[in-house]
Design a protein around this motif. Structure first.
Motif, PDB file in Angstrom:
ATOM      1  N   ALA A  30       0.827  -1.213   0.000  1.00  0.00           N
ATOM      2  CA  ALA A  30       0.000   0.000   0.000  1.00  0.00           C
ATOM      3  C   ALA A  30       0.858   1.258   0.000  1.00  0.00           C
ATOM      4  CB  ALA A  30      -0.916  -0.007   1.210  1.00  0.00           C
ATOM      5  N   LYS A  31       2.176   1.075  -0.024  1.00  0.00           N
ATOM      6  CA  LYS A  31       3.044   2.250   0.064  1.00  0.00           C
ATOM      7  C   LYS A  31       3.979   2.361  -1.134  1.00  0.00           C
ATOM      8  CE  LYS A  31       3.197   2.554   5.045  1.00  0.00           C
ATOM      9  NZ  LYS A  31       3.995   2.317   6.248  1.00  0.00           N
ATOM     10  N   PRO A  32       3.424   2.480  -2.351  1.00  0.00           N
ATOM     11  CA  PRO A  32       4.339   2.606  -3.505  1.00  0.00           C
ATOM     12  C   PRO A  32       5.263   3.802  -3.329  1.00  0.00           C
ATOM     13  CG  PRO A  32       2.013   2.716  -4.206  1.00  0.00           C
ATOM     14  CD  PRO A  32       2.017   2.618  -2.715  1.00  0.00           C
ATOM     15  N   GLY A  33       6.540   3.551  -3.561  1.00  0.00           N
ATOM     16  CA  GLY A  33       7.527   4.617  -3.350  1.00  0.00           C
ATOM     17  C   GLY A  33       8.001   5.188  -4.678  1.00  0.00           C
ATOM     18  N   ALA A  34       9.321   5.384  -4.756  1.00  0.00           N
ATOM     19  CA  ALA A  34       9.916   6.073  -5.911  1.00  0.00           C
ATOM     20  C   ALA A  34       9.551   5.371  -7.212  1.00  0.00           C
ATOM     21  CB  ALA A  34      11.423   6.078  -5.760  1.00  0.00           C
ATOM     22  N   PRO A  35       9.361   6.145  -8.284  1.00  0.00           N
ATOM     23  CA  PRO A  35       9.154   5.502  -9.587  1.00  0.00           C
ATOM     24  C   PRO A  35      10.418   4.738 -10.004  1.00  0.00           C
ATOM     25  CG  PRO A  35       8.879   7.901  -9.722  1.00  0.00           C
ATOM     26  CD  PRO A  35       9.356   7.600  -8.331  1.00  0.00           C
ATOM     27  N   VAL A  36      10.208   3.594 -10.610  1.00  0.00           N
ATOM     28  CA  VAL A  36      11.343   2.895 -11.231  1.00  0.00           C
ATOM     29  C   VAL A  36      11.440   3.491 -12.627  1.00  0.00           C
ATOM     30  CG1 VAL A  36      12.294   0.668 -11.904  1.00  0.00           C
ATOM     31  CG2 VAL A  36      10.717   0.803  -9.968  1.00  0.00           C
ATOM     32  N   ILE A 497      19.975  -2.024  -6.497  1.00  0.00           N
ATOM     33  CA  ILE A 497      19.710  -0.973  -7.495  1.00  0.00           C
ATOM     34  C   ILE A 497      18.212  -0.699  -7.508  1.00  0.00           C
ATOM     35  CG2 ILE A 497      19.608  -0.567 -10.004  1.00  0.00           C
ATOM     36  CD1 ILE A 497      22.387  -1.730 -10.226  1.00  0.00           C
ATOM     37  N   GLU A 498      17.433  -1.759  -7.511  1.00  0.00           N
ATOM     38  CA  GLU A 498      15.981  -1.581  -7.600  1.00  0.00           C
ATOM     39  C   GLU A 498      15.418  -0.915  -6.337  1.00  0.00           C
ATOM     40  OE1 GLU A 498      13.521  -4.211 -10.104  1.00  0.00           O
ATOM     41  OE2 GLU A 498      12.776  -4.913  -8.184  1.00  0.00           O
ATOM     42  N   ARG A 499      15.918  -1.338  -5.181  1.00  0.00           N
ATOM     43  CA  ARG A 499      15.421  -0.710  -3.937  1.00  0.00           C
ATOM     44  C   ARG A 499      15.744   0.783  -3.922  1.00  0.00           C
ATOM     45  NH1 ARG A 499      17.808  -5.096  -1.579  1.00  0.00           N
ATOM     46  NH2 ARG A 499      19.523  -3.794  -0.842  1.00  0.00           N
ATOM     47  N   LEU A 554       8.407  -0.853  -3.964  1.00  0.00           N
ATOM     48  CA  LEU A 554       7.621  -1.104  -2.750  1.00  0.00           C
ATOM     49  C   LEU A 554       8.591  -1.374  -1.606  1.00  0.00           C
ATOM     50  CD1 LEU A 554       4.862  -3.466  -4.188  1.00  0.00           C
ATOM     51  CD2 LEU A 554       4.610  -1.055  -3.529  1.00  0.00           C
ATOM     52  N   PRO A 555       8.346  -0.756  -0.468  1.00  0.00           N
ATOM     53  CA  PRO A 555       9.254  -1.003   0.662  1.00  0.00           C
ATOM     54  C   PRO A 555       9.130  -2.445   1.155  1.00  0.00           C
ATOM     55  CG  PRO A 555       7.677   0.783   1.146  1.00  0.00           C
ATOM     56  CD  PRO A 555       7.269   0.182  -0.159  1.00  0.00           C
ATOM     57  N   ILE A 556      10.256  -2.996   1.595  1.00  0.00           N
ATOM     58  CA  ILE A 556      10.254  -4.355   2.153  1.00  0.00           C
ATOM     59  C   ILE A 556      10.831  -4.287   3.559  1.00  0.00           C
ATOM     60  CG2 ILE A 556      11.214  -6.666   1.992  1.00  0.00           C
ATOM     61  CD1 ILE A 556      11.431  -6.507  -0.869  1.00  0.00           C
ATOM     62  N   TRP A 575       5.741  -2.393  -7.655  1.00  0.00           N
ATOM     63  CA  TRP A 575       4.330  -2.409  -8.028  1.00  0.00           C
ATOM     64  C   TRP A 575       4.304  -1.986  -9.477  1.00  0.00           C
ATOM     65  CZ3 TRP A 575      -0.694  -2.868  -8.142  1.00  0.00           C
ATOM     66  CH2 TRP A 575      -1.543  -1.819  -8.530  1.00  0.00           C
ATOM     67  N   ASP A 576       3.480  -2.657 -10.281  1.00  0.00           N
ATOM     68  CA  ASP A 576       3.345  -2.240 -11.671  1.00  0.00           C
ATOM     69  C   ASP A 576       1.941  -1.683 -11.856  1.00  0.00           C
ATOM     70  OD1 ASP A 576       2.941  -2.081 -14.445  1.00  0.00           O
ATOM     71  OD2 ASP A 576       4.556  -3.519 -14.779  1.00  0.00           O
ATOM     72  N   LYS A 577       1.872  -0.374 -11.942  1.00  0.00           N
ATOM     73  CA  LYS A 577       0.521   0.202 -11.963  1.00  0.00           C
ATOM     74  C   LYS A 577      -0.203  -0.081 -13.275  1.00  0.00           C
ATOM     75  CE  LYS A 577       2.088   4.910 -12.886  1.00  0.00           C
ATOM     76  NZ  LYS A 577       2.650   6.011 -12.128  1.00  0.00           N
ATOM     77  N   GLU A 578       0.562  -0.433 -14.328  1.00  0.00           N
ATOM     78  CA  GLU A 578      -0.126  -0.759 -15.585  1.00  0.00           C
ATOM     79  C   GLU A 578      -0.759  -2.155 -15.541  1.00  0.00           C
ATOM     80  OE1 GLU A 578       3.187   0.425 -18.013  1.00  0.00           O
ATOM     81  OE2 GLU A 578       2.700   2.385 -17.147  1.00  0.00           O
ATOM     82  N   SER A 579      -0.019  -3.124 -15.045  1.00  0.00           N
ATOM     83  CA  SER A 579      -0.569  -4.495 -15.034  1.00  0.00           C
ATOM     84  C   SER A 579      -1.269  -4.805 -13.716  1.00  0.00           C
ATOM     85  CB  SER A 579       0.564  -5.501 -15.242  1.00  0.00           C
ATOM     86  OG  SER A 579       1.437  -5.454 -14.130  1.00  0.00           O
TER      87      SER A 579
END
Ligand code: AHR
Length: 665
Positions: A30-36, A497-499, A554-556, A575-579
């Motif tokens: 529920a906490k989407p963070g920075a855009p990838v 890198i992804e985080r 997404l934070p882990i 999180w993939d907001k498109e799919s």
């Protein structure tokens, strides 16, 4: 780390353990963070290891323009009466060959081309042969063209053949198609001078720009790329495409640097340049390694567009390779606006070539090559892997001029060849001072380094330039091939890198391509011979990230993050907001399987998760052209169970395995 430990208690209560897990990963969906960034996972092309001519560029004839030096017939076997001349139809490639009567009806004149470690042809496929030719005396002659198997016990060496009649004193281009009845990767191209009756030629014929391409290239382009190799790039779904290198941008000397203006326009007149990797290592020396520039900047931009990646050209900053010109200021252009003018012009003209209207000087060149619409270039690298004051003073002058003319372009500077230390630190400081948009950092490092750097990007200053991890690869000591044992550490590192997607905006493994018979540097991401290719374990690692990039981090909360130097389980989630998918990537670098509970907080009734597993446990294993599927991702499903306001994936992740789990939220 501290924060993670404090949060551990909360993780355990939200996602109660049913049995002892080695790791609990609580993903806060529920906490989407920075855009990838769409550019996060990309590719970096350099003409090293015969990556262009003899590799991605589908031309099968070596030294097609007779411009190699010192021997203009390098790559050719001449017989009969063959003379190299230099007043040909293409002013920037003036050499051509004159074929004259061998002096007797039973002697022959002609040429055999050896290709790049042979010529690869496939059964029932068509090959387009083209040549510029004339008969200077006006006496019609015939060129008999053959595909041959040079070393064979069969009745005939030739297995495909056609003829071209030449009857004009003026240069003309001739094109024929040869269909191969067989598959071989060691064919040759042979041409005989004949008379009109097919006997040994008794006149004279001049030939220039002798070319042979598969008809079936990537996207069917005539001046095309090898379909399998370009497809491998497209399949990865890269977000950015950096070109044309690497050290090749710099050259051994400035004269030898990559100059993009020499790589556009008609291919026949793109002047040849020596490849700097010809001479870099005497233990892997290739005197026949040149750049025809058939694969040039237009082709790179077009490929970027076709594979959906942002083009990222890197241009020379007025400096030759520093490794080969230690502290020799004279090797570089003067650090003044005047001294650097050609380099500034190259940058500004390139932006016009890529983005300018079709009626501007350079936009017109692009339009005439077939692309009137702009390529929409957004990024420009200025200098490759340079360091110290020589660089800082030059890049400031060049970047300031580019920014003044094109403030919309994002400038990428470099922190040099080291991943840390004095030069790296002062490089970053200078790039911050100069307000570079991104800094390109390079690290070819052993497993021990990767294990120490799990949290590298957690520590980075969030206020300065963004990071472009522009060249990296895990090399274990003494292991100079793409073995599985190193790739698991790349996977684990990339979760970092992804985080940190807020700060790392691009990452590209290096080098990209390598011909099995012609490499100078390894490991490399994709290997090939003249017909086959093998995608390395490193390829699959990058592809699993790129194909599952997502849109927001997404934070882990992680119950047991490994410390510096330790093996463990590393993870990232997006999180993939498109799919509408939540995607969790987990790398287990340990020698044992680990039980991992992935708690997707806020996801109810997820049903089955899709799982993609890459087994990297056989330390020395690699994919080769003879055994290309030894390592490959396997897709399966994984049930989820209901937790408190969550869905839970409970898995045993095998030793040294990289796994991706996806559920619909
Ligand atoms: O990738 C091989 C080389 O490594 C690149 O050309 C250079 O930038 C780095 O030193």
């Amino acid at each position: 780390m501290k924060l993670r430990r404090i949060l551990l208690g909360a993780a355990l209560s939200a996602c109660a353990l049913t049995h002892a897990q080695d790791y609990t990963l609580t993903v806060q969906t529920a906490k989407p963070g920075a855009p990838v960034q769409p550019t996060t996972y990309g590719i970096f092309f350099e003409d090293i290891n015969f990556a262009a001519d003899g590799g991605l560029y589908a031309e099968l004839v070596k030294n097609r323009s007779f411009e190699f030096t010192p021997d203009h017939l390098m790559g050719w076997q001449a017989f009969g009466k063959v003379e190299v001349r230099n007043d040909g139809p293409f002013d920037r490639n003036p050499h051509y060959v004159r074929l004259s009567s061998a002096g007797h009806g039973d002697w022959w004149t002609g040429l055999v081309n050896e290709g790049f470690f042979g010529i690869g042809v496939e059964k029932d496929k068509e090959y387009r042969f083209s040549v510029y030719a004339r008969v200077p005396e006006g006496k019609p002659q015939v060129l008999r063209v053959q595909l041959i198997e040079p070393y064979t016990n069969e009745e005939a060496q030739d297995f495909a053949q056609a003829t071209i009649k030449v009857d004009s004193k003026d240069w003309h281009k001739f094109v024929i198609t040869l269909k191969s009845p067989r598959t071989t990767d060691k064919a040759r191209l042979r041409m005989f001078l004949c008379d009109e009756n097919g006997r040994s030629g008794s006149g004279v014929m001049d030939v220039e720009h002798v070319s042979l391409f598969p008809v079936d290239t990537w996207m069917g382009h005539e001046n095309g790329m090898r379909k399998d190799l370009a497809q491998a790039l497209a399949d990865m779904k890269p977000g950015v495409f950096r070109f044309p290198g690497g050290c090749i941008v710099e050259g051994v000397t400035l004269d030898n640097r990559y100059q993009w203006k020499n790589t556009v326009g008609p291919v026949e007149n793109r002047p040849l340049n020596k490849n700097r990797w010809e001479a870099t290592f005497t233990h892997r020396y290739y005197p026949d390694y040149f750049q025809s520039y058939g694969l040039g900047f237009y082709e790179f931009f077009l490929l970027s567009e076709e594979i959906g990646a942002e083009p990222l050209p890197v241009l020379n900053v007025g400096m030759a390779c520093q490794y080969q010109n230690w502290n020799n200021e004279k090797a570089h252009a003067p650090a003044t606006a005047e001294g650097l003018k050609p380099y500034i012009d190259d940058c500004i003209d390139l932006i016009e070539f890529a983005n300018g209207a079709a009626d501007t000087k350079w936009g017109k060149v692009r339009a005439e090559m077939g692309h009137p619409e702009p390529f929409n270039m957004k990024f420009l690298g200025i200098g490759n892997e340079q360091w110290g004051e020589f660089y800082f003073e030059r890049v400031k002058i060049v970047a300031d001029a580019v920014r003044k003319a094109h403030p919309e372009i994002k400038i990428i500077g470099t922190s040099g060849p080291n991943s840390e230390g004095h030069d790296f630190d002062i490089g970053w400081e200078a790039m911050k001072r100069q307000k570079a948009d991104l800094v390109d950092e390079h690290f070819y490092r052993p497993i021990s380094w990767f294990k120490n750097e799990w949290e590298r990007y957690d520590r980075y200053d969030r206020t300065g330039p963004k990071v472009f991890a522009g060249e990296y690869a895990c090399h274990d000591r003494g292991k100079k091939w793409n073995h599985a044992g190193a790739s698991i550490y790349e996977a684990a590192f990339i979760t970092g890198i992804e985080r940190n997607a807020d700060i790392v905006h691009m990452a590209t493994y290096a080098p990209l391509f390598s011909h099995v018979d012609g490499w100078q540097w390894r490991p490399d991401m994709i290997w090939y011979d003249n017909l086959r290719c093998a995608l390395s374990a490193s390829y699959y690692v990058q592809a699993m990230f790129a194909q599952n990039r997502g849109t927001n981090v997404l934070p882990i909360r992680n119950s047991n993050f490994p410390k510096k130097g330790e093996d463990g389980v590393l993870a990232s989630a997006v999180w993939d907001k498109e799919s509408g998918e939540v995607i969790v990537k987990v790398a287990n670098t340990c020698d044992q399987a680990k039980s991992v509970k992935i708690c997707l907080e806020g996801v109810k009734g997820a049903g089955e998760a899709k799982a993609i597993l890459l087994d990297l446990s056989d330390y020395d294993l690699e994919n080769t052209v003879d055994n290309p599927n030894a390592i490959a991702p396997k897709e399966t499903t994984q049930p989820t169970t209901a937790g408190k306001n969550s869905s839970v994936i409970d898995v045993q992740i095998p030793a040294k395995t990289f796994a991706v789990y996806k559920v619909k939220k």
